[in-house]
Scaffold this motif. Structure first.
Motif, short mmCIF file in Angstrom:
data_model
loop_
_atom_site.label_atom_id
_atom_site.label_comp_id
_atom_site.label_asym_id
_atom_site.label_seq_id
_atom_site.Cartn_x
_atom_site.Cartn_y
_atom_site.Cartn_z
N THR A 7 -37.78 10.24 8.39
CA THR A 7 -37.53 10.55 6.98
C THR A 7 -38.12 9.43 6.16
O THR A 7 -37.84 8.25 6.40
CB THR A 7 -36.02 10.67 6.70
N ALA A 8 -38.98 9.78 5.19
CA ALA A 8 -39.66 8.77 4.39
C ALA A 8 -39.77 9.24 2.95
O ALA A 8 -39.53 10.41 2.63
CB ALA A 8 -41.06 8.50 4.97
N LEU A 9 -40.10 8.28 2.07
CA LEU A 9 -40.28 8.55 0.64
C LEU A 9 -41.74 8.33 0.28
O LEU A 9 -42.35 7.33 0.70
CB LEU A 9 -39.40 7.64 -0.22
N ARG A 26 -41.09 0.85 15.59
CA ARG A 26 -41.73 -0.14 14.70
C ARG A 26 -43.17 0.25 14.39
O ARG A 26 -43.62 0.18 13.25
CB ARG A 26 -41.68 -1.52 15.37
N LEU A 27 -43.91 0.70 15.43
CA LEU A 27 -45.29 1.12 15.20
C LEU A 27 -45.36 2.37 14.32
O LEU A 27 -46.28 2.51 13.52
CB LEU A 27 -45.98 1.38 16.55
N LEU A 28 -44.38 3.26 14.47
CA LEU A 28 -44.36 4.45 13.63
C LEU A 28 -44.10 4.08 12.17
O LEU A 28 -44.71 4.63 11.25
CB LEU A 28 -43.30 5.43 14.13
N ARG A 29 -43.21 3.10 11.95
CA ARG A 29 -42.96 2.64 10.58
C ARG A 29 -44.23 2.05 9.96
O ARG A 29 -44.54 2.28 8.79
CB ARG A 29 -41.83 1.61 10.57
N ALA A 38 -42.75 5.27 2.49
CA ALA A 38 -41.72 4.26 2.73
C ALA A 38 -40.72 4.82 3.73
O ALA A 38 -39.93 5.70 3.38
CB ALA A 38 -41.02 3.88 1.43
N PRO A 39 -40.73 4.36 5.00
CA PRO A 39 -39.83 4.92 6.01
C PRO A 39 -38.37 4.63 5.69
O PRO A 39 -38.01 3.51 5.31
CB PRO A 39 -40.27 4.24 7.30
#
Length: 405
Positions: A7-9, A26-29, A38-39
């Motif tokens: 879920t991100a903005l 972490r890599l996905l963020r 923005a995760p």
């Protein structure tokens, strides 16, 4: 790599949800930030088998037959190029554009990465991949000819979609024609006829029997027309509720096969589907008894399914396939002769496909003949009703003019 849900903005503050593969959260963020997002939350995707409730949900979108055929065709092309299956699924998920297909393919790939076979992973989505599909994929995995099996499955899915489209088209025309005819007659009886009849009543003229019958029909439709429509809809709802019980559904399917004209069409479609499915399975090295059991499962008519399961029991006991099918009383003699010839010559899969093709051609001929007869008959009936209304109105008017003259 692991499949994650996030879920991100975005830059406008709108929430965006999705699934994506990454080596770690972490890599996905970091990937999401590089995309301008923005995760908010990242967690491993939970790949679960569809429950019966999920399959029946009105709000759950499943893959259509045409979409499954497209996915299968593309997957067969990738597998034929000797690409590992997880890479094939990854490329396929990037190829499709619809979100529900992407989520499904990513879920299948996640199960494959967990160590499951492709057939087991597909079985996690029974609303999209039925028992026949999974059994054929399993046979392709065991034999090492997965790309050939996938091509056959794509052909089968496209053929099934074509038959379904033909049946839908065959049903739409008579339904639309019937509704239009009833609507036109109903509109005449409730709007035009009462206005004209009031003039005759005002004049105190003695009306002929034809006109009196028209008045009675007009008054009945005006008074009880809406109640009649509501009663028909209520009866359909009650019938649908009653058919939820398996025993009643079995009796209804048996009754449908005894209907004049329609019963033969229903039986022909189901026997052709059984023969085609059995042909695909036997040509994919699936044992005959197991293939008959799976082929029975894809049938929509429960009575025919019961008969085919009984036939598979006879084959398991050592009987010939064509004899077991003959005892069911559902297959026409031509199909039985073709199947018997296939058993004797050792070319049963080819003969089963030939029998299914012959039955499909017979179905198309029956539909074309039925539509060719139904259209003119409905037009004649509608013209007869309109003529009756016109004559019932004109007759007292002519009598009134003769009296005035």
């Amino acid at each position: 790599m692991t499949l994650y849900t996030y879920t991100a903005l975005d830059k406008k503050g709108k929430t965006k949800k999705g699934t994506q593969e990454a080596d770690s959260p972490r890599l996905l963020r970091q990937t999401l930030r590089s995309e301008g997002l923005a995760p908010v939350d990242v967690e491993p995707a939970r790949v679960k088998q569809e429950s019966a409730t999920t399959r029946r949900s009105l709000f759950t979108r499943k893959a259509s037959v045409s979409e499954i055929a497209m996915i299968t065709r593309q997957l067969a092309t990738l597998v034929a190029a000797a690409i590992p299956i997880e890479e094939c699924l990854q490329a396929l998920s990037q190829q499709v554009s619809k979100p529900h297909l992407q989520a499904m393919i990513k879920g299948i790939r996640a199960r494959v990465l967990e160590g499951h076979t492709l057939s087991d992973a597909l079985a996690s989505y029974p609303s999209s991949f039925d028992q026949l599909y999974c059994a054929m994929v399993a046979a392709g995995e065991k034999s090492g000819h997965l790309e050939v099996i996938l091509e056959r499955l794509a052909d089968y899915s496209e053929q099934r979609q074509q038959i379904r489209s033909k049946m839908t088209q065959a049903m739409i025309y008579p339904i639309v024609l019937t509704v239009v005819a009833i609507g036109v007659v109903g509109a005449l009886l409730t709007t035009v006829v009462p206005t004209v009849i009031d003039q005759f009543k005002f004049a105190g003229q003695k009306l002929p029997p034809m006109t009196q019958a028209l008045i009675a029909a007009s008054e009945f439709v005006s008074s009880y027309g809406l109640w009649l429509v509501a009663g028909i809809m209520l009866a359909l709802v009650v019938r649908q509720r009653l058919l939820k019980k398996e025993s009643r559904r079995l009796l209804n399917d048996k009754f449908n096969l005894k209907l004049p004209v329609f019963g033969a069409v229903f039986s022909g479609v189901e026997t052709a589907r059984f023969a085609r499915t059995l042909s695909i399975l036997t040509s994919s090295t699936v044992p005959l008894v197991e293939a008959m059991s799976i082929s029975s499962g894809v049938l929509g008519n429960r009575y025919i399914r019961q008969k085919m399961l009984a036939a598979s029991d006879r084959v398991r006991e050592g009987g010939a396939l064509w004899t077991a099918l003959e005892n069911s009383g559902l297959f026409p003699p031509m199909m039985l002769h073709i199947i018997a010839s296939g058993e004797r010559s050792g070319e049963l899969p080819n003969m089963l496909e030939r029998a299914a093709n012959a039955q499909d051609r017979l179905f198309e001929d029956q539909v074309n003949i039925a539509l060719g007869i139904f259209g003119p008959v409905m037009i004649v009936l509608m013209a007869g009703m309109v003529l009756f209304i016109v004559m019932a109105i004109l007759t007292p008017m002519m009598d009134l003019n003769s009296l005035v003259g």
